[in-house]
Design an enzyme around this catalytic site. Structure first.
Site, PDB file in Angstrom:
ATOM      1  N   TYR A   1      -4.096   1.397  15.715  1.00 41.47           N
ATOM      2  CA  TYR A   1      -2.851   1.768  16.387  1.00 41.47           C
ATOM      3  C   TYR A   1      -2.962   1.425  17.959  1.00 41.47           C
ATOM      4  O   TYR A   1      -1.978   0.955  18.802  1.00 41.47           O
ATOM      5  CB  TYR A   1      -1.972   2.855  16.013  1.00 41.47           C
ATOM      6  CG  TYR A   1      -1.347   3.077  14.938  1.00 41.47           C
ATOM      7  CD1 TYR A   1      -0.255   2.678  14.574  1.00 41.47           C
ATOM      8  CD2 TYR A   1      -2.307   3.293  13.684  1.00 41.47           C
ATOM      9  CE1 TYR A   1       0.363   2.770  13.260  1.00 41.47           C
ATOM     10  CE2 TYR A   1      -1.677   3.658  12.407  1.00 41.47           C
ATOM     11  CZ  TYR A   1      -0.217   3.310  12.354  1.00 41.47           C
ATOM     12  OH  TYR A   1       0.255   3.419  11.238  1.00 41.47           O
TER      13      TYR A   1
ATOM     14  N   GLU B   1      -3.481  -0.121   8.030  1.00 42.71           N
ATOM     15  CA  GLU B   1      -2.187   0.097   9.045  1.00 42.71           C
ATOM     16  C   GLU B   1      -2.359  -0.632  10.507  1.00 42.71           C
ATOM     17  O   GLU B   1      -3.355  -0.317  10.947  1.00 42.71           O
ATOM     18  CB  GLU B   1      -2.036   1.695   9.049  1.00 42.71           C
ATOM     19  CG  GLU B   1      -1.529   2.456   7.806  1.00 42.71           C
ATOM     20  CD  GLU B   1      -1.376   3.796   7.934  1.00 42.71           C
ATOM     21  OE1 GLU B   1      -0.925   4.288   9.120  1.00 42.71           O
ATOM     22  OE2 GLU B   1      -1.715   4.616   7.100  1.00 42.71           O
TER      23      GLU B   1
ATOM     24  N   ARG C   1       0.788  -1.118   0.113  1.00 41.62           N
ATOM     25  CA  ARG C   1      -0.028  -0.004   0.010  1.00 41.62           C
ATOM     26  C   ARG C   1       0.796   1.360   0.016  1.00 41.62           C
ATOM     27  O   ARG C   1       1.781   1.392   0.624  1.00 41.62           O
ATOM     28  CB  ARG C   1      -0.895   0.088   1.178  1.00 41.62           C
ATOM     29  CG  ARG C   1      -1.585   1.352   1.596  1.00 41.62           C
ATOM     30  CD  ARG C   1      -2.723   1.095   2.359  1.00 41.62           C
ATOM     31  NE  ARG C   1      -3.222   2.593   2.555  1.00 41.62           N
ATOM     32  CZ  ARG C   1      -3.290   3.338   3.643  1.00 41.62           C
ATOM     33  NH1 ARG C   1      -2.486   3.042   4.599  1.00 41.62           N
ATOM     34  NH2 ARG C   1      -3.911   4.705   3.728  1.00 41.62           N
TER      35      ARG C   1
ATOM     36  N   HIS D   1      -2.787  11.188   0.713  1.00 41.71           N
ATOM     37  CA  HIS D   1      -2.280  10.636   2.331  1.00 41.71           C
ATOM     38  C   HIS D   1      -1.746  12.142   2.841  1.00 41.71           C
ATOM     39  O   HIS D   1      -0.452  12.204   3.002  1.00 41.71           O
ATOM     40  CB  HIS D   1      -1.398   9.479   2.014  1.00 41.71           C
ATOM     41  CG  HIS D   1      -0.823   9.084   3.561  1.00 41.71           C
ATOM     42  ND1 HIS D   1      -1.152   7.597   3.797  1.00 41.71           N
ATOM     43  CD2 HIS D   1      -0.504   9.441   4.663  1.00 41.71           C
ATOM     44  CE1 HIS D   1      -0.747   7.331   5.023  1.00 41.71           C
ATOM     45  NE2 HIS D   1      -0.528   8.450   5.607  1.00 41.71           N
TER      46      HIS D   1
ATOM     47  N   GLU E   1      -7.436   8.454   6.204  1.00 39.77           N
ATOM     48  CA  GLU E   1      -7.394   9.423   7.468  1.00 39.77           C
ATOM     49  C   GLU E   1      -7.973  10.616   7.452  1.00 39.77           C
ATOM     50  O   GLU E   1      -7.255  11.606   8.003  1.00 39.77           O
ATOM     51  CB  GLU E   1      -6.485   9.054   8.525  1.00 39.77           C
ATOM     52  CG  GLU E   1      -5.811   7.802   8.794  1.00 39.77           C
ATOM     53  CD  GLU E   1      -4.564   7.460   9.797  1.00 39.77           C
ATOM     54  OE1 GLU E   1      -4.143   8.725   9.963  1.00 39.77           O
ATOM     55  OE2 GLU E   1      -4.422   6.614  10.481  1.00 39.77           O
TER      56      GLU E   1
ATOM     57  N   ASN F   1      -7.283   1.870   9.861  1.00 38.94           N
ATOM     58  CA  ASN F   1      -5.893   1.901  10.709  1.00 38.94           C
ATOM     59  C   ASN F   1      -6.008   1.992  11.916  1.00 38.94           C
ATOM     60  O   ASN F   1      -6.694   2.773  12.628  1.00 38.94           O
ATOM     61  CB  ASN F   1      -5.318   3.546   9.849  1.00 38.94           C
ATOM     62  CG  ASN F   1      -4.933   3.671   8.646  1.00 38.94           C
ATOM     63  OD1 ASN F   1      -4.904   2.434   7.829  1.00 38.94           O
ATOM     64  ND2 ASN F   1      -4.357   4.905   8.354  1.00 38.94           N
TER      65      ASN F   1
HETATM   66  C1  BGC Z   1      -0.559   7.724   9.314  1.00 35.69           C
HETATM   67  C2  BGC Z   1       0.832   7.552   8.881  1.00 35.69           C
HETATM   68  C3  BGC Z   1       1.715   7.664  10.229  1.00 35.69           C
HETATM   69  C4  BGC Z   1       1.349   6.396  11.177  1.00 35.69           C
HETATM   70  C5  BGC Z   1       2.049   6.525  12.484  1.00 35.69           C
HETATM   71  C6  BGC Z   1      -1.279   6.885  10.450  1.00 35.69           C
HETATM   72  O1  BGC Z   1      -2.064   7.548  11.340  1.00 35.69           O
HETATM   73  O2  BGC Z   1      -1.691   6.981   8.150  1.00 35.69           O
HETATM   74  O3  BGC Z   1       1.172   8.440   7.977  1.00 35.69           O
HETATM   75  O4  BGC Z   1       3.028   7.581   9.984  1.00 35.69           O
HETATM   76  O5  BGC Z   1      -0.134   6.730  11.546  1.00 35.69           O
HETATM   77  O6  BGC Z   1       1.897   7.645  13.230  1.00 35.69           O
END
Ligand code: BGC
Length: 538
Positions: free
Chosen positions: A341, A420, A108, A153, A199, A339
């Site tokens: 995290y 992500e 991607r 992006h 995002e 995405n």
């Molecule tokens: C974004 C990336 C960023 C990653 C880590 C995501 O929110 O799409 O561009 O590097 O988080 O912070």
């Protein structure tokens, strides 16, 4: 204190249950196999144009909002810029080789708008830019790697910012549509997965609530910018991005999809939230937290309007779609890009007062923009999960299962891709290259998140791919190069790519089928660390 026999047995039962859950999840993770994921599942890595390409003025590329912003004193950690980044513009062949050696079946990446249209609709198409992406796409396909392409992006031609005020202006919808059309026409015969905007919710938050991304607009208590309004502008920017998406999706579906047969979606920053306290107020707050972030984007694009709870609290500050626009946006995605995290606690600020006392909390619980709540990483002094290099990203693997489950229910199991998921190294400033390469924590992170994703899939979620952020260390926005997410370490002096243990682990998993291969079986389990130097507070 005397313990009654009933209490004693409940206690014992609870301990056994904990042990069972622990052993079970360990075994599950150890035994997880690549072959357990659905047929055709995409296993990839992900990057974005500004973060890796460099070549910022080469072969006719125009200046982007980020080129100008990163050159503004004080904006980026260390004064770093993306001028050279990872020099992917010149080294893309080598990078495709790396991907091939890992065994990825998908990659991607995003297209730099200002490389293809240096001045937006004010100028011509830059053929050299188109040629670059053609070569990249062809090299990927030659190696059996499916391109998964994001149109936007976080970066757009600077001229659009200067002349129009960027995403605050509805004219950006037409600018984006034109850019999308050029991309579909130039690459659509070979690209089968498109996402329009990466995002939009995170961009609206960082650029217009907190004012730390260009155009750096905000108002107190969120930040001290020279101009802006954190209570209204993010809503306007989002409205324009959603309509831009919908126009591009309509174009794709009517003119390109019939002959190219691809899919089009959008990518959303999707944290999971747990109630801080086990009461109705915090449970509602945790639900509102998802509604005011991920559902802010997905609800309009699936159901045709913003979540009713947003209207309830934001009143007329939240823009309205006309009935034609509602028809346009409703059902305008073929899949959802998630995405993911981390996970945070949510605390209600309607029925009690909220004060932010640590770096994982953003002030403003008395403002409607986040739904009258604050998000926190600690409860009674205990962290929700292991900290990482990013102050609001904590390791909470079951958050993956929970967010996917949430999406499955709210959006009738629309196809999903985890576009992500990644781990930012702790204390990157002090860690030596060796330590960064021996990234056991990143390996453990991906193993546990993949196991959690597999659980969601087993329960019926239609998830079709998983992309690791990121292929290699790169320009991490306001943190510059110090914050590292890559499977490959990039030597900033030579720009050589050096595989970390995580690159070897991913290769092992993809080629030998098991989450605990030869190499990773030898890993020492990591210890809990509580202190870190946070560079960024996304
Ligand atoms: C974004 C990336 C960023 C990653 C880590 C995501 O929110 O799409 O561009 O590097 O988080 O912070």
């Amino acid at each position: 204190m005397k313990i009654s026999s009933t209490n004693y047995f409940s206690y014992l039962f609870f301990l056994c249950l904990l042990l069972f859950v622990f052993v079970n999840s360990f075994e599950e993770q150890k035994n997880l196999k690549k072959s357990e994921f659905p047929d055709g599942f995409l296993f990839g890595t992900t990057t974005s144009a500004y973060q890796i390409e460099g070549g910022f003025l080469e072969d006719g590329k125009g200046l982007s909002n980020w080129d100008v912003f990163s050159h503004t004193k004080g904006r980026i950690n260390n004064g770093d810029t993306g001028d050279i980044a990872d020099d992917h513009y010149h080294r893309f062949q080598e990078d495709v080789e790396l991907m091939h050696s890992i065994g990825l079946n998908s990659y991607r990446f995003s297209i730099s708008w200002s490389r293809v249209l240096p001045r937006g609709r004010f100028g011509e198409v830059n053929l050299a830019g188109v040629t670059f992406y053609n070569k990249l796409i062809d090299s990927l396909l030659l190696k059996g790697i499916t391109p998964f392409v994001t149109l936007n992006h976080h970066d757009h031609p600077h001229e659009l910012e200067e002349k129009y005020g960027g995403w605050l202006n509805p004219v950006m919808q037409e600018e984006f549509l034109y850019f999308a059309q050029i991309c579909f026409a130039s690459f659509g015969d070979r690209v089968k997965y498109w996402t329009t905007i990466n995002e939009p919710n995170m961009f609206a938050e960082m650029a217009y609530v907190r004012g730390v991304y260009p155009p750096a607009r905000c108002s107190p208590p969120f930040g001290n910018c020279s101009a802006g309004n954190s209570d209204t502008e993010p809503l306007v920017a989002m409205h324009n991005m959603l309509l831009a998406h919908a126009k591009a999706a309509k174009l794709y579906r009517e003119h390109f999809q019939p002959k190219h047969g691809g899919l089009i979606g959008i990518v959303v920053h999707s944290f999971m939230y747990k109630p801080l306290r086990n009461n109705d107020f915090d449970r509602d707050a945790a639900n509102r937290a998802v509604l005011f972030t991920a559902a802010w984007v997905f609800d309009p694009l699936v159901h045709g309007d913003y979540p009713p709870e947003m209207r309830k609290y934001l009143l007329d500050a939240l823009p309205r779609f006309t009935s034609d626009e509602r028809k346009l946006i409703k059902d305008s995605i073929d899949f959802m890009g998630i995405n993911h995290y981390g996970t945070l606690y949510a605390k209600d600020c309607i029925h009690s007062s909220c004060v932010c006392s640590n770096s994982s909390c953003i002030a403003g619980g008395d403002h409607p923009i986040h739904g009258y709540l604050i998000t926190l990483a600690e409860k009674d002094g205990v962290s929700i999960g292991e900290p990482t290099g990013m102050s609001r990203f904590f390791v909470v693997p079951n958050g993956m299962e929970e967010i996917v489950d949430y999406m499955k229910k709210r959006y009738h199991n629309k196809p999903m891709f985890v576009t992500e998921n990644g781990y930012a190294s702790l204390n990157p400033t002090t860690a030596q290259a060796d330590e960064l390469q021996h990234d056991t924590k990143r390996v453990e992170f991906h193993k546990s998140y993949l196991a959690s994703l597999a659980r969601a899939i087993r329960k019926g979620a239609d998830v079709r791919g998983y992309f690791i952020w990121s292929l290699m260390d790169n320009f991490e926005w306001t943190s510059g190069y110090e914050l590292k997410f890559g499977l490959y370490y990039v030597d900033r002096a030579t720009l050589d790519r050096v595989p970390k243990l995580s690159a070897k682990w991913y290769t092992d998993f993809l080629t030998n089928n098991s989450l605990n291969g030869e190499e990773t079986g030898k890993l020492i389990s990591f210890k809990y660390r509580t202190k870190s130097n946070h560079l960024s507070d996304k």
